[in-house]
Structures are given as structure tokens and as C-alpha cells.
Design a protein around this motif. Structure first.
Motif, PDB file in Angstrom:
ATOM      1  N   ILE A   1      -6.168 -11.790  -0.002  1.00  9.94           N
ATOM      2  CA  ILE A   1      -4.792 -11.381   0.272  1.00  9.94           C
ATOM      3  C   ILE A   1      -4.720  -9.942   0.774  1.00  9.94           C
ATOM      4  O   ILE A   1      -4.053  -9.648   1.783  1.00  9.94           O
ATOM      5  CB  ILE A   1      -3.916 -11.568  -0.984  1.00  9.94           C
ATOM      6  N   ILE A   2      -5.393  -9.017   0.091  1.00 13.59           N
ATOM      7  CA  ILE A   2      -5.316  -7.609   0.491  1.00 13.59           C
ATOM      8  C   ILE A   2      -5.980  -7.376   1.847  1.00 13.59           C
ATOM      9  O   ILE A   2      -5.447  -6.662   2.706  1.00 13.59           O
ATOM     10  CB  ILE A   2      -5.939  -6.706  -0.592  1.00 13.59           C
TER      11      ILE A   2
ATOM     12  N   SER B   1      -3.729  -8.554   4.563  1.00 11.55           N
ATOM     13  CA  SER B   1      -2.642  -7.614   4.866  1.00 11.55           C
ATOM     14  C   SER B   1      -3.151  -6.413   5.667  1.00 11.55           C
ATOM     15  O   SER B   1      -2.449  -5.900   6.543  1.00 11.55           O
ATOM     16  CB  SER B   1      -1.989  -7.134   3.563  1.00 11.55           C
ATOM     17  N   ARG B   2      -4.365  -5.963   5.384  1.00  7.47           N
ATOM     18  CA  ARG B   2      -4.933  -4.855   6.158  1.00  7.47           C
ATOM     19  C   ARG B   2      -5.166  -5.261   7.618  1.00  7.47           C
ATOM     20  O   ARG B   2      -4.930  -4.473   8.542  1.00  7.47           O
ATOM     21  CB  ARG B   2      -6.260  -4.421   5.522  1.00  7.47           C
TER      22      ARG B   2
ATOM     23  N   ILE C   1      -3.512  -7.568   9.253  1.00 10.82           N
ATOM     24  CA  ILE C   1      -2.190  -7.678   9.883  1.00 10.82           C
ATOM     25  C   ILE C   1      -1.663  -6.287  10.236  1.00 10.82           C
ATOM     26  O   ILE C   1      -1.087  -6.080  11.315  1.00 10.82           O
ATOM     27  CB  ILE C   1      -1.218  -8.422   8.950  1.00 10.82           C
ATOM     28  N   GLU C   2      -1.861  -5.317   9.335  1.00 11.57           N
ATOM     29  CA  GLU C   2      -1.426  -3.945   9.614  1.00 11.57           C
ATOM     30  C   GLU C   2      -2.141  -3.392  10.848  1.00 11.57           C
ATOM     31  O   GLU C   2      -1.506  -2.755  11.709  1.00 11.57           O
ATOM     32  CB  GLU C   2      -1.732  -3.064   8.404  1.00 11.57           C
TER      33      GLU C   2
ATOM     34  N   SER D   1       3.222   0.396   7.251  1.00 14.23           N
ATOM     35  CA  SER D   1       2.620   0.440   5.915  1.00 14.23           C
ATOM     36  C   SER D   1       3.467  -0.327   4.903  1.00 14.23           C
ATOM     37  O   SER D   1       2.922  -1.008   4.015  1.00 14.23           O
ATOM     38  CB  SER D   1       2.444   1.891   5.462  1.00 14.23           C
TER      39      SER D   1
ATOM     40  N   ARG E   1       2.824  -3.945   5.360  1.00 13.97           N
ATOM     41  CA  ARG E   1       1.543  -4.297   4.738  1.00 13.97           C
ATOM     42  C   ARG E   1       1.683  -4.403   3.226  1.00 13.97           C
ATOM     43  O   ARG E   1       1.107  -5.307   2.600  1.00 13.97           O
ATOM     44  CB  ARG E   1       0.489  -3.237   5.073  1.00 13.97           C
TER      45      ARG E   1
ATOM     46  N   TYR F   1       4.276  -5.303   1.618  1.00 17.82           N
ATOM     47  CA  TYR F   1       4.978  -6.551   1.309  1.00 17.82           C
ATOM     48  C   TYR F   1       4.060  -7.761   1.461  1.00 17.82           C
ATOM     49  O   TYR F   1       4.041  -8.648   0.604  1.00 17.82           O
ATOM     50  CB  TYR F   1       6.196  -6.701   2.218  1.00 17.82           C
ATOM     51  N   LEU F   2       3.315  -7.795   2.552  1.00 16.79           N
ATOM     52  CA  LEU F   2       2.444  -8.934   2.810  1.00 16.79           C
ATOM     53  C   LEU F   2       1.206  -8.944   1.919  1.00 16.79           C
ATOM     54  O   LEU F   2       0.599  -9.998   1.732  1.00 16.79           O
ATOM     55  CB  LEU F   2       2.002  -8.939   4.276  1.00 16.79           C
ATOM     56  N   GLY F   3       0.819  -7.768   1.384  1.00 17.14           N
ATOM     57  CA  GLY F   3      -0.376  -7.680   0.557  1.00 17.14           C
ATOM     58  C   GLY F   3      -0.070  -7.587  -0.923  1.00 17.14           C
ATOM     59  O   GLY F   3       0.096  -8.611  -1.601  1.00 17.14           O
TER      60      GLY F   3
ATOM     61  N   LEU G   1       3.217  -9.505  -2.288  1.00 25.31           N
ATOM     62  CA  LEU G   1       3.036 -10.951  -2.312  1.00 25.31           C
ATOM     63  C   LEU G   1       2.028 -11.358  -3.376  1.00 25.31           C
ATOM     64  O   LEU G   1       2.243 -12.321  -4.129  1.00 25.31           O
ATOM     65  CB  LEU G   1       2.581 -11.432  -0.934  1.00 25.31           C
TER      66      LEU G   1
END
Length: 279
Positions: A75-76, A79-80, A82-83, A119, A122, A124-126, A129
Motif C-alpha cells: 500500500i505505501i 502511494s509513493r 502514484i505520487e 503529498s 499520497r 490519502y492513498l497510502g 487508506l
């Protein structure tokens, strides 16, 4: 979906740890209460059983830690990535815009969009979530197990939970508002820096260096004060959570102790509830 699966497996093994400790404590109390010479029995007969329970707890904790690592790894890291992609796309889009766009919008605002706003997406998505799913699954497992053991003690244990939720919501709203103020002030400082650098010759020709230095220092001081205000709220947030959790623990020990004396639950059940509160 793979990250959600890892979240579920991590919480499943996490919930098994207090149950194993409960079985170990009840087993030791039952064996020691039946024997008179407890010191000899403890080293001779209970030693291997305690080692077995300890090994089980260590094994479950290792499995929980492994799936927790896999959860963060999926997950993390997602998100990175995606950022990183978002910043590349925004920067590529900035390069396609015409000069009129940059005349209407300040450079500081554009820099804040590509740094602070991305940021937050990120976050929120990481973490948001991940922790949201983690708390939901963990609460489901823990509350179900609590009511299976004793519904009365479970209700008293969960009694401070609404106050904790309201306090978290209230403090989070304050943090959100102050974070927006910090972002706006950071955008202003970036715009001042860009304008000074681009017009440095004009500033030097009119000998305005000290005035702009004073102006920039004042705006930086405003940013520092707003950042300190946010830090003060964050400093009160975690002690407040610890206070409410501690009150829940004290209430559980008090009510659970009375239920133990009435033989409605065992000492192991009480220890199990306390561990559930801690996790």
C-alpha cells in the motif's frame, strides 16, 4: 486487493496473541491452585508448557509482523509510485501551458500544488487508506471476540470509544484548518522568493535589499508561528488519546476484577481484554 488481504491476515494473527496469553494465564493459575508446592511444580512441570505458550506467542507475532511488512510494502509503495507519477504529469502539464497562464497564477501557488497538494493525495492513498482499512478490520475482530467472552465487560470497555472518536474528529478538524493556513503561507513565501529572484536587478538598483529582507523575515515569522500552532495541537492530540485509552483500561480492570471475583470470567479473560485495549 493484495494489500487488503495482508491487512486482514496481520490483524487475524494479532488477535490470536491475546487469546494465547489468556490460555497460558488460565493454565498456570489452574495448575498452581491445585498444587501446594508450587515452586517445584513451576520449574519442573510448568516450564515446558510456558515455553510452548511463549513460542506460540512469538510465532504469531512473527507472522503478524511479516504480513504487516507486506501490507506496508504494497500500500505505501503504491502511494509513493502514484505520487511520483502525479508529479511527473503535473510538471509535464506545466511545460505545455502558455505564458498568459503564468501571468495570472503565482509561482508559489503552482509550487504548492506540485509539492503540498500531491503529498496530501499520497497521504490519502497510502497511510490514510491503509490505517482506515486496518482499524476497520481490527475493530471487527476485537469487538466480535470481546462480546464472545463477556458482553457486559465488552460494553464497559467500549464505553469511552464514542468520546475518543469525537475528540479525534474535533482535533483533526483543527489540524486540517491550520494545515491549510500553513500551505497558504508557504505559497506566499514561495511567490515572494520567486519575485525577488526574478527582479533582483531592479531591487538592487533602488537599494531595496533591506526592505525586502525585512519583509521576507516577517512572512517567515508568520509561517513559523502558524507551524508552531499546528505543532501545539499535535502535541495535545496524542496525550488526549493516551488519556482516554488509559481510562478505558482502568474501567476494564475495575469491572473485570469484580467479574473475576464473581467467577463470571477468568483472570486470563481480564488480561485478554486489557491487551485488546492496548493494541
Amino acid at each position: 486487493m493484495l494489500g487488503v488481504l495482508f491487512v486482514g491476515l496481520s490483524n487475524f494473527f494479532l488477535v490470536l496473541v491475546p487469546q494465547t496469553i489468556r490460555k497460558a494465564l488460565d493454565f498456570i493459575i489452574e495448575r498452581t491452585s491445585d498444587d501446594i508446592n508450587t515452586q517445584i511444580d513451576f520449574t519442573e512441570s510448568l516450564g515446558p508448557d510456558i515455553l510452548k505458550f511463549a513460542g506460540t506467542v512469538i510465532g504469531l507475532s512473527a507472522l503478524m509482523g511479516f504480513f504487516l511488512y507486506c501490507m506496508r510494502k504494497t500500500i505505501i509503495v503504491m502511494s509513493r509510485l502514484i505520487e511520483y507519477d502525479m508529479r511527473k504529469e503535473i510538471y509535464a502539464h506545466y511545460q505545455k501551458l502558455d505564458f498568459a497562464f503564468y501571468k495570472k497564477n503565482r509561482t508559489g501557488d503552482l509550487m504548492a500544488r506540485i509539492s503540498e497538494d500531491v503529498s496530501k493525495v499520497r497521504m490519502y492513498l497510502g497511510p490514510a487508506l491503509m490505517y482506515g482499512i486496518n482499524v476497520t478490520i481490527m475493530f471487527s475482530f476485537v469487538i466480535f471476540t470481546m462480546f464472545q467472552v463477556n458482553s457486559t465487560l465488552a460494553l464497559y470497555t467500549l464505553l469511552p470509544l464514542p468520546f475518543l472518536s469525537l475528540s479525534i474528529y474535533y482535533v483533526s478538524s483543527i489540524i486540517h484548518k491550520r494545515s491549510d493556513l500553513i500551505q497558504k503561507q508557504l505559497s506566499k513565501i514561495n511567490s515572494i522568493s520567486q519575485e525577488v529572484y526574478s527582479g533582483i536587478r531592479i531591487i538592487k538598483s533602488y537599494v531595496k535589499e533591506r526592505q525586502f529582507n525585512k519583509y521576507f523575515r516577517e512572512e517567515s515569522t508568520v509561517y513559523k508561528e502558524k507551524a508552531l500552532d499546528l505543532a501545539r495541537v499535535n502535541a495535545l492530540f496524542f496525550p488526549l488519546m493516551i488519556l482516554l485509552v488509559s481510562l478505558s483500561t482502568l474501567l476494564t480492570i475495575y469491572i473485570g476484577g469484580q467479574l473475576v471475583f464473581k467467577d463470571q470470567i477468568t483472570a486470563g479473560n481480564l488480561a485478554e481484554f486489557v491487551i485488546y485495549i492496548i493494541i
